[in-house]
Enzyme design. Structure first.
Site, short mmCIF file in Angstrom:
data_model
loop_
_atom_site.label_atom_id
_atom_site.label_comp_id
_atom_site.label_asym_id
_atom_site.label_seq_id
_atom_site.Cartn_x
_atom_site.Cartn_y
_atom_site.Cartn_z
N HIS A 31 -3.03 7.30 2.82
CA HIS A 31 -3.50 5.98 2.40
C HIS A 31 -4.85 5.68 3.04
O HIS A 31 -5.04 5.85 4.24
CB HIS A 31 -2.46 4.93 2.80
CG HIS A 31 -2.93 3.53 2.60
ND1 HIS A 31 -3.61 3.13 1.47
CD2 HIS A 31 -2.84 2.42 3.41
CE1 HIS A 31 -3.90 1.85 1.58
NE2 HIS A 31 -3.45 1.40 2.74
N ASN A 69 -10.16 -0.18 0.65
CA ASN A 69 -8.70 -0.07 0.60
C ASN A 69 -8.20 -0.67 -0.72
O ASN A 69 -8.30 -1.87 -0.93
CB ASN A 69 -8.11 -0.83 1.80
CG ASN A 69 -6.60 -0.77 1.84
OD1 ASN A 69 -5.95 -0.40 0.87
ND2 ASN A 69 -6.03 -1.17 2.96
N CYS A 84 0.82 -1.22 0.00
CA CYS A 84 0.00 0.00 0.00
C CYS A 84 0.85 1.27 0.00
O CYS A 84 0.35 2.35 -0.31
CB CYS A 84 -0.93 0.02 1.19
SG CYS A 84 -1.92 -1.47 1.36
#
Ligand code: UT7
Length: 318
Positions: A244, A274, A116
């Site tokens: 994020h 996500n 990520c």
């Protein structure tokens, strides 16, 4: 000294919307649990029958970023795709993108796996590579199709993730600022991992949510503070924070700890979930297209993820 600016952004989300109520038909969960614990209301999944794949998301996000930048594929010198869920281990997603867009053969193309945190890592890697590249533009894509590595019998992970891609074009030029990038790695194969090729177990993502939550609330404020220190700036001099999108509660924690203006830190996790390496550039592009970010704005980007990894950078929009 040469530096970089972001000259264009793009993103691509697949068409299939999967709501929390849809997830409740697959595992024992509820819209109330998911939205209150994470901020997620829906996510998108690729639909193979509609011709969607990791490759098409990467291509569409990159095409939009190049159009926004007003440059041709032939002007790109560095092409990086941050991902850990590409359609093929090799050829890389970056090489497939080179073929799809017709970028020249002397374009430096490679994939990068920092999960990520990958897109923010990618910005820094591109900044380092551009001075030695054949042409002054880098195409940096963050893309993941998490739906293909989800264990749909594990409610603690499958409700969290979605598919998507985002991209940015960097231009390297004399007199442009540097990214003041910071990064870190804390090798850990227990709290967040997906087995690779040749492993006997299926390649599902495994996560100890609480451990990753503790890690995230440690490194998100850390990375943000380190970027501000490196840039010699105060938080109120930053126009926008693009964090994020893993869990709204993680962002809220960082905002409170750092005393940031919440209005400058709002995310988009409600409709994306996500999307791993896609998360930061998708949010960045949505802000640009909504007119919330524009020329001259300074954006602090920060991500964290499997590895474990984290990274931060301060980018200016041209
Ligand atoms: O991109 C980087 C990767 N990931 C992350 O950043 C994720 C970081 N972690 C998190 O965001 C949070 O830890 C989660 C969202 C994963 C979990 O939230 P939490 O508040 O830490 O919940 P928990 O794991 O402490 O679980 C609380 C309860 C448990 O039940 P008991 O033991 O209290 O009876 C879980 O079994 O919630 C239960 N639970 C669920 N209930 C309904 C776990 N998942 C679900 C679910 N629906 N989907």
């Amino acid at each position: 000294m040469s530096g970089v600016k972001i000259v264009g952004t793009g993103s691509a989300l697949p068409g299939r919307v999967v709501t929390n109520d849809d997830m409740a038909k697959i595992v024992e969960t509820s819209d109330e649990w998911i939205s209150s614990r994470t901020g997620i209301r829906s996510r998108r999944y690729c639909d193979a029958q509609a011709g969607e794949s990791h490759r098409t998301l990467v291509r569409d996000a990159a095409t939009r970023a190049l159009e926004a930048a007003g440059i041709e594929p032939a002007q790109v010198g560095v092409c990086l795709v941050a991902t850990f869920t590409a359609d093929t281990c090799t050829p890389s997603a970056a090489c497939l993108l080179q073929a799809d867009l017709g970028m020249p053969e002397d374009t430096l193309c490679l994939d990068l796996n920092a999960a990520c945190a990958g897109f923010v890592y990618g910005l820094h890697v591109a900044e380092c590579l551009l001075p030695g590249a054949k042409r002054p533009y880098a195409l940096v894509v963050g893309a993941d199709t998490l739906s293909r590595v989800m264990d749909f019998s594990d409610r603690t992970t499958c409700v969290l993730f979605g598919d998507g891609a985002g991209a940015a074009v960097l231009e390297c030029r004399e007199g442009y600022p540097c990214l003041h990038a910071v990064w870190g790695s804390r090798g850990d194969d227990a709290s967040l991992y997906a087995p690779g090729v040749g492993c006997e177990e299926p390649s599902y993502l495994h996560m100890d949510g609480r451990a990753v939550f503790r890690f995230a609330t440690d490194v998100m404020p850390l990375a943000t503070t380190q970027v501000l220190e490196a840039a010699g700036m105060r938080a109120d001099e930053v126009d926008r924070f693009v964090f994020h999108q893993a869990n709204k509660r993680i962002v809220d924690f960082a905002v409170r700890k750092l005393g940031l203006d919440p209005a400058k830190c709002e995310g988009n996790i409600d409709h994306t979930g996500n999307t791993s390496a896609g998360s930061v550039p998708i949010l960045l592009d949505e802000l640009v297209r909504a007119g919330e970010l524009g020329s001259g704005d300074r954006v602090l980007l920060a991500g964290f993820g499997a590895g474990l990894t984290w990274a931060g950078a301060l980018a200016e929009l041209a």
